[in-house]
Write a protein that holds these residues in place. Structure first.
Motif, PDB file in Angstrom:
ATOM      1  N   VAL A  64      -0.285  13.345   6.760  1.00  0.00           N
ATOM      2  CA  VAL A  64      -0.852  12.795   5.518  1.00  0.00           C
ATOM      3  C   VAL A  64      -0.167  13.483   4.333  1.00  0.00           C
TER       4      VAL A  64
ATOM      5  N   ASN B 182      -2.686  13.061  -0.936  1.00  0.00           N
ATOM      6  CA  ASN B 182      -3.623  11.999  -0.529  1.00  0.00           C
ATOM      7  C   ASN B 182      -4.986  12.595  -0.173  1.00  0.00           C
TER       8      ASN B 182
ATOM      9  N   LEU C 110     -14.889   0.703   5.815  1.00  0.00           N
ATOM     10  CA  LEU C 110     -13.961  -0.016   6.701  1.00  0.00           C
ATOM     11  C   LEU C 110     -12.845   0.912   7.203  1.00  0.00           C
ATOM     12  N   GLY C 111     -12.340   1.777   6.315  1.00  0.00           N
ATOM     13  CA  GLY C 111     -11.305   2.721   6.735  1.00  0.00           C
ATOM     14  C   GLY C 111     -11.841   3.677   7.786  1.00  0.00           C
ATOM     15  N   GLU C 112     -13.069   4.124   7.589  1.00  0.00           N
ATOM     16  CA  GLU C 112     -13.688   5.025   8.570  1.00  0.00           C
ATOM     17  C   GLU C 112     -13.828   4.318   9.918  1.00  0.00           C
TER      18      GLU C 112
ATOM     19  N   TRP D 172     -10.953  -3.775  -0.895  1.00  0.00           N
ATOM     20  CA  TRP D 172     -12.004  -3.673   0.117  1.00  0.00           C
ATOM     21  C   TRP D 172     -12.322  -2.220   0.466  1.00  0.00           C
ATOM     22  N   ARG D 173     -11.842  -1.294  -0.326  1.00  0.00           N
ATOM     23  CA  ARG D 173     -12.081   0.120   0.006  1.00  0.00           C
ATOM     24  C   ARG D 173     -13.491   0.570  -0.393  1.00  0.00           C
TER      25      ARG D 173
ATOM     26  N   ALA E  51      -7.649  10.223   1.802  1.00  0.00           N
ATOM     27  CA  ALA E  51      -7.497  10.178   3.265  1.00  0.00           C
ATOM     28  C   ALA E  51      -7.861  11.537   3.880  1.00  0.00           C
TER      29      ALA E  51
ATOM     30  N   LYS F  38     -13.976  14.620   7.710  1.00  0.00           N
ATOM     31  CA  LYS F  38     -15.289  14.242   8.262  1.00  0.00           C
ATOM     32  C   LYS F  38     -15.293  14.335   9.780  1.00  0.00           C
TER      33      LYS F  38
ATOM     34  N   ILE G  94       0.803  -1.231   0.000  1.00  0.00           N
ATOM     35  CA  ILE G  94       0.000   0.000   0.000  1.00  0.00           C
ATOM     36  C   ILE G  94       0.837   1.283   0.000  1.00  0.00           C
ATOM     37  N   PHE G  95       1.883   1.308   0.814  1.00  0.00           N
ATOM     38  CA  PHE G  95       2.593   2.576   1.016  1.00  0.00           C
ATOM     39  C   PHE G  95       3.870   2.669   0.190  1.00  0.00           C
TER      40      PHE G  95
ATOM     41  N   LEU H 196     -11.496  11.775   4.369  1.00  0.00           N
ATOM     42  CA  LEU H 196     -11.928  10.987   5.541  1.00  0.00           C
ATOM     43  C   LEU H 196     -11.651  11.774   6.828  1.00  0.00           C
ATOM     44  N   TYR H 197     -10.455  12.337   6.952  1.00  0.00           N
ATOM     45  CA  TYR H 197     -10.108  13.054   8.189  1.00  0.00           C
ATOM     46  C   TYR H 197     -10.967  14.314   8.356  1.00  0.00           C
TER      47      TYR H 197
ATOM     48  N   LEU I 212      -2.727   3.884   8.936  1.00  0.00           N
ATOM     49  CA  LEU I 212      -4.120   3.491   8.652  1.00  0.00           C
ATOM     50  C   LEU I 212      -4.149   2.968   7.229  1.00  0.00           C
ATOM     51  N   ALA I 213      -4.679   1.786   7.037  1.00  0.00           N
ATOM     52  CA  ALA I 213      -4.719   1.238   5.683  1.00  0.00           C
ATOM     53  C   ALA I 213      -5.822   0.189   5.547  1.00  0.00           C
TER      54      ALA I 213
HETATM   55  C1  LIG Z   1      -7.710   6.131   3.340  1.00  0.00           C
HETATM   56  C2  LIG Z   1      -8.338   4.736   3.364  1.00  0.00           C
HETATM   57  C3  LIG Z   1      -7.936   4.050   4.677  1.00  0.00           C
HETATM   58  C4  LIG Z   1      -9.861   4.879   3.317  1.00  0.00           C
HETATM   59  O1  LIG Z   1     -10.410   3.576   3.474  1.00  0.00           O
HETATM   60  P1  LIG Z   1     -11.848   3.177   2.849  1.00  0.00           P
HETATM   61  O2  LIG Z   1     -12.266   1.924   3.507  1.00  0.00           O
HETATM   62  O3  LIG Z   1     -11.805   3.178   1.368  1.00  0.00           O
HETATM   63  O4  LIG Z   1     -12.725   4.424   3.316  1.00  0.00           O
HETATM   64  P2  LIG Z   1     -14.279   4.424   3.664  1.00  0.00           P
HETATM   65  O5  LIG Z   1     -15.026   3.570   2.710  1.00  0.00           O
HETATM   66  O6  LIG Z   1     -14.434   4.142   5.103  1.00  0.00           O
HETATM   67  O7  LIG Z   1     -14.652   5.956   3.365  1.00  0.00           O
HETATM   68  C5  LIG Z   1     -14.596   6.930   4.384  1.00  0.00           C
HETATM   69  C6  LIG Z   1     -14.403   8.303   3.788  1.00  0.00           C
HETATM   70  O8  LIG Z   1     -13.155   8.361   3.088  1.00  0.00           O
HETATM   71  C7  LIG Z   1     -13.305   9.251   1.965  1.00  0.00           C
HETATM   72  N1  LIG Z   1     -13.178   8.481   0.747  1.00  0.00           N
HETATM   73  C8  LIG Z   1     -13.155   7.138   0.602  1.00  0.00           C
HETATM   74  N2  LIG Z   1     -12.962   6.805  -0.702  1.00  0.00           N
HETATM   75  C9  LIG Z   1     -12.889   7.977  -1.377  1.00  0.00           C
HETATM   76  C10 LIG Z   1     -12.677   8.307  -2.748  1.00  0.00           C
HETATM   77  N3  LIG Z   1     -12.528   7.350  -3.664  1.00  0.00           N
HETATM   78  N4  LIG Z   1     -12.615   9.608  -3.091  1.00  0.00           N
HETATM   79  C11 LIG Z   1     -12.733  10.580  -2.167  1.00  0.00           C
HETATM   80  N5  LIG Z   1     -12.943  10.329  -0.839  1.00  0.00           N
HETATM   81  C12 LIG Z   1     -13.016   9.050  -0.460  1.00  0.00           C
HETATM   82  C13 LIG Z   1     -14.693   9.837   2.070  1.00  0.00           C
HETATM   83  O9  LIG Z   1     -14.620  10.984   2.896  1.00  0.00           O
HETATM   84  C14 LIG Z   1     -15.434   8.728   2.777  1.00  0.00           C
HETATM   85  O10 LIG Z   1     -16.575   9.189   3.451  1.00  0.00           O
HETATM   86  P3  LIG Z   1     -18.002   9.179   2.665  1.00  0.00           P
HETATM   87  O11 LIG Z   1     -18.273   7.734   2.369  1.00  0.00           O
HETATM   88  O12 LIG Z   1     -18.944   9.761   3.665  1.00  0.00           O
HETATM   89  O13 LIG Z   1     -17.806  10.000   1.427  1.00  0.00           O
HETATM   90  C15 LIG Z   1      -7.897   3.888   2.141  1.00  0.00           C
HETATM   91  O14 LIG Z   1      -8.163   4.618   0.985  1.00  0.00           O
HETATM   92  C16 LIG Z   1      -6.433   3.483   2.154  1.00  0.00           C
HETATM   93  O15 LIG Z   1      -6.049   2.472   2.743  1.00  0.00           O
HETATM   94  N6  LIG Z   1      -5.594   4.283   1.463  1.00  0.00           N
HETATM   95  C17 LIG Z   1      -4.153   3.980   1.345  1.00  0.00           C
HETATM   96  C18 LIG Z   1      -3.442   4.192   2.658  1.00  0.00           C
HETATM   97  C19 LIG Z   1      -3.609   5.605   3.142  1.00  0.00           C
HETATM   98  O16 LIG Z   1      -3.644   6.554   2.379  1.00  0.00           O
HETATM   99  N7  LIG Z   1      -3.691   5.729   4.483  1.00  0.00           N
HETATM  100  C20 LIG Z   1      -3.794   7.010   5.125  1.00  0.00           C
HETATM  101  C21 LIG Z   1      -2.430   7.502   5.390  1.00  0.00           C
HETATM  102  S1  LIG Z   1      -2.453   9.101   6.187  1.00  0.00           S
END
Ligand SMILES: CC(C)(COP(=O)(O)OP(=O)(O)OC[C@H]1O[C@@H](n2cnc3c(N)ncnc32)[C@H](O)[C@@H]1OP(=O)(O)O)[C@@H](O)C(=O)NCCC(=O)NCCS
Length: 197
Positions: free
Chosen positions: A128, A132, A104-106, A99-100, A135, A141, A28-29, A138-139, A93-94
């Protein structure tokens, strides 16, 4: 991948999880952590609170004994948080890419914030990448705001944003975190295992 018919579990990360976590981290990273960083956090840092999100094989979770079998679980994501005095710091956080977009990330983020609240954190922060935006969305929110821009923070020269959410001055945020976490846990049917005392 769909969450239909899936059984999720969130539990504290343990030493036995490290190989799978390191493997997913590398996938992922761009700047993955070495195994030694996870070893340090899990075994030697009492202020570190790390959790894994697992998928339990739905064909194997029907009995308690099968439920306990380690090989029936697959790692879908993880989150890490450290408490430093009254500051919580979300260190990682990942979620597995396939599965995104399924909350699940939230859920993992809220587990980490909730843990910070339980340990008396007044604020919670994280870094961050400026690029990105997923992410960052998400933050946002959960009222994370940019505190500082960290010039060339990452090894490839990209800047980081250091974000903070204030927990002590925003009691509504604490309530919102807990209510939303409860809703997500119920909706996703996540079982949560607490850290042993
Ligand atoms: C960031 C991450 C953890 C989000 O996980 P996820 O399971 O896809 O997120 P969720 O489904 O829970 O979505 C939560 C919120 O994230 C944001 N989000 C998720 N996918 C998005 C997309 N494709 N575009 C924009 N915002 C998005 C939205 O704010 C969303 O809230 P909403 O559903 O009310 O719009 C995931 O994308 C990830 O693992 N990314 C790579 C690692 C990373 O960047 N980690 C953070 C390092 S600081």
């Amino acid at each position: 991948m769909s969450r239909r018919d899936s059984t999720f579990r969130i539990r504290p990360m343990e030493g036995r999880d490290i190989p799978a976590v390191v493997s997913l981290d590398r996938r992922i990273f761009r700047d993955p952590w070495p195994e030694s960083a996870y070893v340090q956090e899990i075994y030697f840092n009492p202020d570190a609170h790390y959790f894994v999100l697992e998928l339990l094989d739905p064909t194997q979770v029907r009995t308690w004994h099968a439920h306990r079998r380690r090989q029936s679980a697959r790692l879908l994501g993880f989150v890490g948080m450290r408490v430093e005095g009254t500051r919580g710091h979300i260190s990682t956080l990942a979620v597995r890419p396939e599965w995104r977009g399924q909350d699940l990330g939230e859920t993992l983020l809220l587990i980490a914030i909730d843990e910070a609240i339980k340990h008396g954190a007044h604020l919670v922060g994280l870094e961050v990448r400026v690029s990105n935006t997923v992410a960052q969305s998400l933050y946002a929110k959960y009222d994370f705001e940019t505190h500082t821009r960290l010039h060339k923070y990452y090894a490839d020269g990209e800047d980081a944003l250091y974000l903070q959410a204030r927990l002590n001055t925003d009691k509504q945020l604490c309530s919102r975190v807990r209510e939303r976490l409860a809703t997500l846990i119920e909706a996703l049917q996540v079982s949560c295992v607490q850290r042993e005392a």
